[in-house]
Design a protein around this motif. Structure first.
Motif, PDB file in Angstrom:
ATOM      1  N   ARG A  59       0.283   7.781   1.669  1.00 35.23           N
ATOM      2  CA  ARG A  59       0.867   6.741   2.526  1.00 35.23           C
ATOM      3  C   ARG A  59       1.782   5.819   1.735  1.00 35.23           C
ATOM      4  NH1 ARG A  59       0.402   4.339   7.371  1.00 35.23           N
ATOM      5  NH2 ARG A  59      -1.100   5.917   8.029  1.00 35.23           N
ATOM      6  N   ASP A  60       1.364   5.440   0.529  1.00 35.87           N
ATOM      7  CA  ASP A  60       2.205   4.560  -0.287  1.00 35.87           C
ATOM      8  C   ASP A  60       3.494   5.258  -0.707  1.00 35.87           C
ATOM      9  OD1 ASP A  60       0.481   2.424  -0.146  1.00 35.87           O
ATOM     10  OD2 ASP A  60      -0.547   2.886  -2.029  1.00 35.87           O
ATOM     11  N   ILE A  61       3.402   6.556  -1.019  1.00 31.95           N
ATOM     12  CA  ILE A  61       4.606   7.302  -1.412  1.00 31.95           C
ATOM     13  C   ILE A  61       5.581   7.390  -0.249  1.00 31.95           C
ATOM     14  CG2 ILE A  61       5.492   9.570  -2.070  1.00 31.95           C
ATOM     15  CD1 ILE A  61       2.884   9.976  -3.658  1.00 31.95           C
ATOM     16  N   VAL A  62       5.080   7.868   0.889  1.00 34.77           N
ATOM     17  CA  VAL A  62       5.963   8.133   2.028  1.00 34.77           C
ATOM     18  C   VAL A  62       6.512   6.838   2.623  1.00 34.77           C
ATOM     19  CG1 VAL A  62       6.037   9.066   4.366  1.00 34.77           C
ATOM     20  CG2 VAL A  62       4.882  10.342   2.552  1.00 34.77           C
ATOM     21  N   SER A  63       5.677   5.836   2.781  1.00 37.32           N
ATOM     22  CA  SER A  63       6.137   4.597   3.414  1.00 37.32           C
ATOM     23  C   SER A  63       7.082   3.810   2.517  1.00 37.32           C
ATOM     24  CB  SER A  63       4.939   3.725   3.803  1.00 37.32           C
ATOM     25  OG  SER A  63       4.215   3.325   2.656  1.00 37.32           O
ATOM     26  N   ASN A  64       7.070   4.099   1.212  1.00 37.53           N
ATOM     27  CA  ASN A  64       7.951   3.399   0.277  1.00 37.53           C
ATOM     28  C   ASN A  64       9.048   4.304  -0.278  1.00 37.53           C
ATOM     29  OD1 ASN A  64       6.712   0.745   0.216  1.00 37.53           O
ATOM     30  ND2 ASN A  64       4.978   1.733  -0.787  1.00 37.53           N
ATOM     31  N   SER A  65       9.389   5.365   0.450  1.00 33.01           N
ATOM     32  CA  SER A  65      10.453   6.290   0.030  1.00 33.01           C
ATOM     33  C   SER A  65      11.703   6.056   0.853  1.00 33.01           C
ATOM     34  CB  SER A  65      10.003   7.742   0.188  1.00 33.01           C
ATOM     35  OG  SER A  65       9.003   8.072  -0.743  1.00 33.01           O
ATOM     36  N   ASP A  66      12.863   6.036   0.174  1.00 28.38           N
ATOM     37  CA  ASP A  66      14.120   5.944   0.926  1.00 28.38           C
ATOM     38  C   ASP A  66      14.495   7.291   1.519  1.00 28.38           C
ATOM     39  OD1 ASP A  66      14.832   7.217  -1.424  1.00 28.38           O
ATOM     40  OD2 ASP A  66      16.685   6.102  -1.711  1.00 28.38           O
ATOM     41  N   LEU A  67      14.042   8.382   0.884  1.00 28.18           N
ATOM     42  CA  LEU A  67      14.286   9.718   1.412  1.00 28.18           C
ATOM     43  C   LEU A  67      13.105  10.623   1.086  1.00 28.18           C
ATOM     44  CD1 LEU A  67      18.015  10.636   0.539  1.00 28.18           C
ATOM     45  CD2 LEU A  67      17.050  10.312   2.813  1.00 28.18           C
ATOM     46  N   CYS A  68      12.645  11.373   2.084  1.00 27.63           N
ATOM     47  CA  CYS A  68      11.709  12.467   1.887  1.00 27.63           C
ATOM     48  C   CYS A  68      12.437  13.724   2.342  1.00 27.63           C
ATOM     49  CB  CYS A  68      10.433  12.267   2.711  1.00 27.63           C
ATOM     50  SG  CYS A  68       9.444  10.853   2.189  1.00 27.63           S
ATOM     51  N   ILE A  69      12.583  14.681   1.430  1.00 30.58           N
ATOM     52  CA  ILE A  69      13.435  15.840   1.677  1.00 30.58           C
ATOM     53  C   ILE A  69      12.602  17.110   1.572  1.00 30.58           C
ATOM     54  CG2 ILE A  69      15.493  17.076   0.895  1.00 30.58           C
ATOM     55  CD1 ILE A  69      16.228  14.312  -0.505  1.00 30.58           C
ATOM     56  N   ASN A  70      12.801  18.015   2.515  1.00 26.60           N
ATOM     57  CA  ASN A  70      12.014  19.240   2.573  1.00 26.60           C
ATOM     58  C   ASN A  70      12.936  20.457   2.593  1.00 26.60           C
ATOM     59  OD1 ASN A  70       9.779  20.762   5.033  1.00 26.60           O
ATOM     60  ND2 ASN A  70       9.855  21.012   2.839  1.00 26.60           N
ATOM     61  N   GLY A  71      12.785  21.312   1.605  1.00 26.50           N
ATOM     62  CA  GLY A  71      13.431  22.621   1.622  1.00 26.50           C
ATOM     63  C   GLY A  71      12.377  23.649   1.993  1.00 26.50           C
ATOM     64  N   THR A  72      12.614  24.414   3.016  1.00 26.99           N
ATOM     65  CA  THR A  72      11.556  25.267   3.553  1.00 26.99           C
ATOM     66  C   THR A  72      11.955  26.737   3.583  1.00 26.99           C
ATOM     67  OG1 THR A  72      10.213  25.733   5.513  1.00 26.99           O
ATOM     68  CG2 THR A  72      12.395  24.798   5.889  1.00 26.99           C
ATOM     69  N   THR A  73      10.962  27.589   3.408  1.00 30.50           N
ATOM     70  CA  THR A  73      11.162  29.035   3.521  1.00 30.50           C
ATOM     71  C   THR A  73      10.633  29.557   4.856  1.00 30.50           C
ATOM     72  OG1 THR A  73       9.050  29.419   2.398  1.00 30.50           O
ATOM     73  CG2 THR A  73      11.031  29.405   1.034  1.00 30.50           C
ATOM     74  N   VAL A  74      10.329  28.665   5.793  1.00 31.56           N
ATOM     75  CA  VAL A  74       9.762  29.096   7.070  1.00 31.56           C
ATOM     76  C   VAL A  74      10.691  30.075   7.782  1.00 31.56           C
ATOM     77  CG1 VAL A  74       9.137  28.306   9.391  1.00 31.56           C
ATOM     78  CG2 VAL A  74       8.294  27.081   7.396  1.00 31.56           C
ATOM     79  N   GLY A  75      11.975  29.718   7.882  1.00 31.47           N
ATOM     80  CA  GLY A  75      12.929  30.608   8.542  1.00 31.47           C
ATOM     81  C   GLY A  75      13.109  31.903   7.781  1.00 31.47           C
ATOM     82  N   LEU A  76      13.222  31.797   6.464  1.00 33.24           N
ATOM     83  CA  LEU A  76      13.391  32.984   5.624  1.00 33.24           C
ATOM     84  C   LEU A  76      12.209  33.931   5.788  1.00 33.24           C
ATOM     85  CD1 LEU A  76      14.908  34.487   3.349  1.00 33.24           C
ATOM     86  CD2 LEU A  76      13.592  33.110   1.718  1.00 33.24           C
ATOM     87  N   ASN A  77      10.992  33.395   5.750  1.00 41.88           N
ATOM     88  CA  ASN A  77       9.806  34.236   5.877  1.00 41.88           C
ATOM     89  C   ASN A  77       9.742  34.912   7.242  1.00 41.88           C
ATOM     90  OD1 ASN A  77       8.995  33.521   3.315  1.00 41.88           O
ATOM     91  ND2 ASN A  77       7.629  31.900   3.985  1.00 41.88           N
TER      92      ASN A  77
END
Length: 694
Positions: A59-77
């Motif tokens: 919670r402290d990480i996410v609520s105090n982040s200016d950006l949370c970025i996700n690179g995903t292989t869901v589509g690739l898989n």
């Protein structure tokens, strides 16, 4: 302090990498095993791991982040396993089979192989419905749309339980009304399905490419939508102040709703961030020609930047499916730490592309894997710490590795275990070298003009051998190398591509005015979209490209240009750029021949503030990091050599050592072969140079 963190998450086939950066310049890397059955579980596990090691709660990480970025292989898989949504296609009658005819083309390497099987169709024949309508190449309507046939297609799809629908008509990019009306009918009759309209997703000339791209998008859209909704909901539950950004195959970030609508852009998002990280790492030395190699547990990815720009491909066959949208060119092959060694019908040793992945993993993981893998070979050769990987959290079983190699390879081939292990190491290296040649030599680039950049947890054990084979004399290895793609994500900007068809010959004021108006219109849309996403005009930049060819040619090539006013005089500038690009690609040009444009594209980027560059304190000499020695093998004969082992955490800026040596970082191992010198820079980058031929 609010917004003090930036979090990058890159989901790979074996590990999911987490990069946590703060405003002080501290950058930390964490790894958790990937969970393909539930990708969000790996994110939860990774944040829990970060909490255990740092004491900072999710919670402290996410609520105090200016950006949370996700690179995903869901589509690739989903595309690899053919586990996408049940998809229907509405096409111009008579063109239902264009995706199966595929322009009469087999992939390169199989063109003359009569036994090469056809690609699996993402939309089976019974879910392709043709409707009466026809637009001709001038954009004029030849046959009006038969709306009742569209409704009948919808009724058929409803009976069959279709989840997603693609619409693609002939020459729809020059007259969009038919596709738009068909889309209205689908939304009316099938309000719960995902809908992809070809002329909106990929408004470019080329029917087969547009139809195939629309189908791939439709096939993946429900999968990506569910994934994005799950990730967004999880981060919102942790108090996220800003929306999660998702990394795209075009090398930029996008909001979740964009990825859900344009899922085809998320197919190869993970390795697409590598060029951005490579340029950032090479910046202190003004290095702009960089080949980045990323060897993970499952695959080996190569990207190339030349003169500071990444290679971008369009209209390519990816996993046997034609995709038109721009993608960072990534050469991928099945050569990872989990690549399985086997003996073919001729009695020859082969490596991959089959992989043990993370479940069960290599034999040495002691998780049920019985087949010998690259990781097992590296362990036998002494390259890996027998006490375990990832700081000891992943213990290694040397006896399991030895048994797997002996049973399946060494005994059948009449070799010692050590000889077989070095053979595995050599063969997987040769496979990777051939792939590096495909993105360099085969595209007219001399690899000796580049530096080699290390990415991926398994690459450090192989990169010296790869560089030597390619004639490359300088290698960069960041302390963040094993999570370099996640690091590249936190450095990247928001980026969207806007396209339009432009069938026009480069002659006269009217042609110039048409091109100028098209570009200005696309860029006005892009600026408006980015301004709605809180980007000010001074943070927005534009890159342009045109698909061009000589009149009479079948295929076109993409020419990148800067943004400038296109008037009649500027047409000569466009022609000169095309002639130069044509000669670069095909070794000749025809300045006397007329040139025409087929499509135009503008890439609009919104610049994101970058975190502070990491720094390493000055060292006191490499001897302070020496942990002891370990027997290692650097030759085909299997001769053991006692080799120094250094703790990477104890090395400081300015420390120098020479090979043979091993540097053990928490998340990767660097094998420094004889003849190489290592200098740790204050930016946290090991600069490795060849000092002697071996």
């Amino acid at each position: 302090m609010q917004n003090q963190y930036r979090l990058g998450i890159d989901a790979g086939g074996t590990f999911t990498d987490f990069i946590l950066a703060d405003r002080k310049g501290e950058v930390r890397l964490f790894k958790a095993l990937s969970t393909p059955q539930d990708p969000t579980l790996a994110i939860r596990n990774g944040l829990k791991l970060i909490e255990e090691e740092t004491g900072i709660s999710p919670r402290d990480i996410v609520s105090n982040s200016d950006l949370c970025i996700n690179g995903t292989t869901v589509g690739l898989n989903a595309l690899i396993t053919h586990n996408g949504a049940k998809t229907g296609l509405i096409a111009t009658k008579g063109h239902e089979d264009s995706i199966e005819i595929r322009l009469g083309h087999k992939e390169d390497g199989y063109r003359y192989d009569p036994e090469y099987p056809p690609a699996t169709m993402l939309v089976p024949r019974y879910l392709r419905r043709g409707v009466s309508e026809r637009v001709i190449s001038t954009g004029a309507v030849h046959t009006a749309l038969n709306e009742e046939e569209v409704r009948e297609a919808c009724r058929h799809f409803l009976r069959e339980g279709v989840e997603s629908v693609a619409i693609s008509f002939v020459w729809s990019v020059l007259h969009t009304a038919h596709e738009q009306r068909a889309a209205e009918i689908v939304r009316e009759m099938m309000p719960d399905v995902r809908l992809t309209v070809g002329s909106q997703l990929y408004p470019q000339v080329r029917e087969y490419t547009r139809t195939s791209t629309a189908i791939v998008n439709a096939y993946l859209a429900p999968i990506l939508q569910r994934y994005v909704e799950a990730v967004d909901a999880y981060f919102q539950s942790l108090g996220a102040r800003h929306p999660v950004r998702y990394f795209q195959s075009n090398g930029g970030l996008a909001l979740g709703n964009v990825v859900s609508e344009q899922s085809v852009y998320a197919i190869n998002s993970g390795p697409a961030s590598a060029p951005q990280a490579a340029l950032y790492i090479g910046a202190p030395w003004d290095l702009k020609n960089i080949i980045t190699v990323d060897m993970g547990g499952t695959s080996f990815d190569i990207t190339l930047t030349r003169d500071g720009r990444a290679n971008v491909s369009k209209n390519i066959d990816f996993l046997r499916y034609r995709i038109g949208i721009p993608m960072i060119q990534v050469e991928t092959l099945g050569a990872g730490g989990g690549s399985i060694g086997w003996i073919d019908s001729m009695g020859l040793l082969q490596m991959g592309p089959q992989s043990a992945g993370s479940d069960p993993g290599p034999a040495c993981y002691d998780q049920g894997g019985e087949r010998p893998t690259t990781t097992d070979a590296n362990l036998i050769l002494g390259y890996l710490n027998p006490d375990g990987l990832v700081g000891g959290r992943l213990p290694l079983n040397v006896e399991n590795a030895r048994r797997a190699i002996k049973t399946h390879l060494a005994d059948p081939l009449g070799l010692t275990v050590e000889q077989a292990a070095f053979g595995m190491f050599t063969i997987v290296n040769n496979n990777m070298v051939n792939a590096i040649r495909r993105v360099s030599v085969e595209r007219g680039y001399d690899p000796r003009d580049f530096v080699l950049n290390c990415a991926g947890g398994a690459t450090g054990a192989h990169i010296m051998a790869l560089a030597r084979e390619m004639g490359i004399t300088k290698v960069l290895i960041s302390k963040l190398a094993s999570g370099l793609c996640a690091f590249g994500q936190i450095l990247s900007d928001v980026k969207y591509n806007y396209m339009a068809p432009a069938p026009v010959r480069l002659e006269g004021a009217e042609a110039a005015a048409k091109l100028d108006a098209l570009f200005n219109g696309l860029e006005a849309r892009g600026v408006k979209d980015l301004q709605a996403d809180s980007f000010t005009e001074d943070r927005i930049s534009v890159r342009r490209s045109l698909d061009m060819r000589y009149v009479g040619q079948v295929h076109e090539c993409t020419v990148d240009i800067e943004a400038f006013t296109i008037d009649e005089a500027a047409l000569e500038r466009l022609k000169a750029a095309f002639h130069a690009r044509h000669e670069e690609l095909y070794t000749y040009s025809e300045p006397q021949s007329p040139v025409e444009v087929v499509n135009v594209e503008s890439a609009i980027s919104g610049a994101v503030d970058r975190p502070a560059r990491m720094t390493v304190a000055p060292g006191t000499g490499a001897h302070a990091a020496l942990k002891g020695t370990r027997p290692m093998i650097f030759n085909a004969e299997g001769i053991v050599q006692d080799t120094p082992v250094y703790d990477g955490a104890l090395l400081g800026a300015g420390d120098v050592l020479t090979g043979p040596a091993v540097i053990q970082e928490v998340t990767t191992t660097l094998v420094i072969e004889p003849g190489w010198k290592v200098d740790l820079d204050a930016t946290g980058v090991y600069v490795v140079t060849l000092t002697a031929a071996v």
